[in-house]
Design a protein around this motif. Structure first.
Motif, PDB file in Angstrom:
ATOM      1  N   THR A   1      40.701 -21.312   5.357  1.00  0.00           N
ATOM      2  CA  THR A   1      39.672 -22.182   5.919  1.00  0.00           C
ATOM      3  C   THR A   1      39.562 -21.956   7.421  1.00  0.00           C
ATOM      4  N   GLY A   2      38.408 -22.293   7.962  1.00  0.00           N
ATOM      5  CA  GLY A   2      38.220 -22.251   9.402  1.00  0.00           C
ATOM      6  C   GLY A   2      37.694 -20.959   9.967  1.00  0.00           C
ATOM      7  N   GLU A   3      37.654 -19.901   9.184  1.00  0.00           N
ATOM      8  CA  GLU A   3      37.121 -18.633   9.688  1.00  0.00           C
ATOM      9  C   GLU A   3      35.670 -18.454   9.239  1.00  0.00           C
ATOM     10  N   ARG A   4      35.490 -18.342   7.942  1.00  0.00           N
ATOM     11  CA  ARG A   4      34.140 -18.170   7.375  1.00  0.00           C
ATOM     12  C   ARG A   4      33.446 -19.511   7.171  1.00  0.00           C
ATOM     13  N   TRP A   5      34.263 -20.544   6.936  1.00  0.00           N
ATOM     14  CA  TRP A   5      33.761 -21.887   6.635  1.00  0.00           C
ATOM     15  C   TRP A   5      34.892 -22.902   6.769  1.00  0.00           C
ATOM     16  N   ASP A   6      34.513 -24.170   6.882  1.00  0.00           N
ATOM     17  CA  ASP A   6      35.426 -25.302   6.752  1.00  0.00           C
ATOM     18  C   ASP A   6      35.297 -25.773   5.303  1.00  0.00           C
ATOM     19  N   ALA A   7      36.228 -26.584   4.844  1.00  0.00           N
ATOM     20  CA  ALA A   7      36.168 -27.057   3.468  1.00  0.00           C
ATOM     21  C   ALA A   7      36.470 -28.550   3.396  1.00  0.00           C
TER      22      ALA A   7
ATOM     23  N   LEU B   1      39.800 -30.039   4.990  1.00  0.00           N
ATOM     24  CA  LEU B   1      40.951 -29.134   5.028  1.00  0.00           C
ATOM     25  C   LEU B   1      41.094 -28.533   6.417  1.00  0.00           C
ATOM     26  N   PRO B   2      42.316 -28.481   6.905  1.00  0.00           N
ATOM     27  CA  PRO B   2      42.518 -27.985   8.273  1.00  0.00           C
ATOM     28  C   PRO B   2      42.202 -26.498   8.402  1.00  0.00           C
ATOM     29  N   ALA B   3      41.742 -26.152   9.578  1.00  0.00           N
ATOM     30  CA  ALA B   3      41.462 -24.749   9.888  1.00  0.00           C
ATOM     31  C   ALA B   3      42.769 -24.030  10.204  1.00  0.00           C
TER      32      ALA B   3
ATOM     33  N   SER C   1      49.995 -21.637  11.020  1.00  0.00           N
ATOM     34  CA  SER C   1      49.774 -21.886   9.593  1.00  0.00           C
ATOM     35  C   SER C   1      48.303 -21.735   9.232  1.00  0.00           C
ATOM     36  N   ALA C   2      48.060 -21.668   7.949  1.00  0.00           N
ATOM     37  CA  ALA C   2      46.696 -21.561   7.448  1.00  0.00           C
ATOM     38  C   ALA C   2      46.598 -22.327   6.135  1.00  0.00           C
ATOM     39  N   THR C   3      45.399 -22.803   5.826  1.00  0.00           N
ATOM     40  CA  THR C   3      45.125 -23.435   4.544  1.00  0.00           C
ATOM     41  C   THR C   3      44.248 -22.469   3.767  1.00  0.00           C
ATOM     42  N   TYR C   4      44.660 -22.164   2.555  1.00  0.00           N
ATOM     43  CA  TYR C   4      43.923 -21.208   1.734  1.00  0.00           C
ATOM     44  C   TYR C   4      43.243 -21.908   0.571  1.00  0.00           C
TER      45      TYR C   4
END
Length: 196
Positions: free
Chosen positions: A19-25, A84-86, A91-94
């Motif tokens: 999340t946070g690169e192409r889109w937020d969720a 969902l956090p960017a 860390s990252a959220t997938y």
């Protein structure tokens, strides 16, 4: 507002994307999503990801645009709706993203409305506005905190007051408002007592 032209990967398999690169969720339960679709299908023709195994629905928003809907609205919808956090430095959220052509179960798929616009990214303000009544329809009238009619932030029911006055100095009439006690005092409203 940024372009809403993003499309998911082609192919046959689910792709794990952060999340946070192409889109937020935004994530919620499919029962809430079903109620939100009743509103969104008429005004927002974007798709949502459905995970029937976890009963979860995800909407994708243009990157960094979740904040364009009033953040207080997202906060008010918690714990029923989660932004969902960017990705951060540590860390990252997938999120599993189904291929563009997968519109049916079984498994992870895109839920597309009738008269679909072809958009995979939703508009944050419209989405957050549709989710509030959906949460109330599924979880009842007391599921969400009240909204202070002076500052527009959430106010817990046991901390809200009923006050009389003008919300803004140029309002033509005095009316009954639900507010934080501090907001009512700051706006020089007459406090009647705890909110009903």
């Amino acid at each position: 507002m940024r372009q809403r032209a993003w499309v998911p990967p082609a192919g046959e398999t689910v792709t794990l994307l952060s999340t946070g690169e192409r889109w937020d969720a935004v994530r919620t339960h499919t029962a809430i999503a079903a109620r939100a679709f009743d509103v969104l299908d008429g005004i927002e023709g974007s798709a949502a990801i459905i995970d029937p195994h976890t009963c979860t629905a995800y909407w994708l928003l243009p990157p960094r645009e979740a904040a364009l809907a009033p953040w207080e609205q997202w906060e008010r919808l918690r714990p029923y709706v989660t932004v969902l956090p960017a990705r951060t430095d540590t860390s990252a959220t997938y999120l599993g993203v189904p291929p563009a052509g997968r519109h049916n179960s079984p498994g992870l798929h895109w839920r597309v409305p009738g008269g679909w616009s072809g958009q995979y990214l939703s508009r944050p303000a419209i989405l957050s506005a549709a989710l509030a009544p959906a949460v109330l329809a599924v979880h009842g009238a007391d599921a969400l905190p009240l909204r202070c009619q002076v500052c527009d932030r959430a106010v817990e029911r046991d901390r809200a007051v009923t006050a009389v006055g003008r919300r803004h100095p140029d309002d033509p009439v005095r009316r009954r408002l639900t507010a934080h006690r501090a907001c009512a005092r700051h706006a020089h409203l007459t406090i009647e007592g705890p909110a009903q």
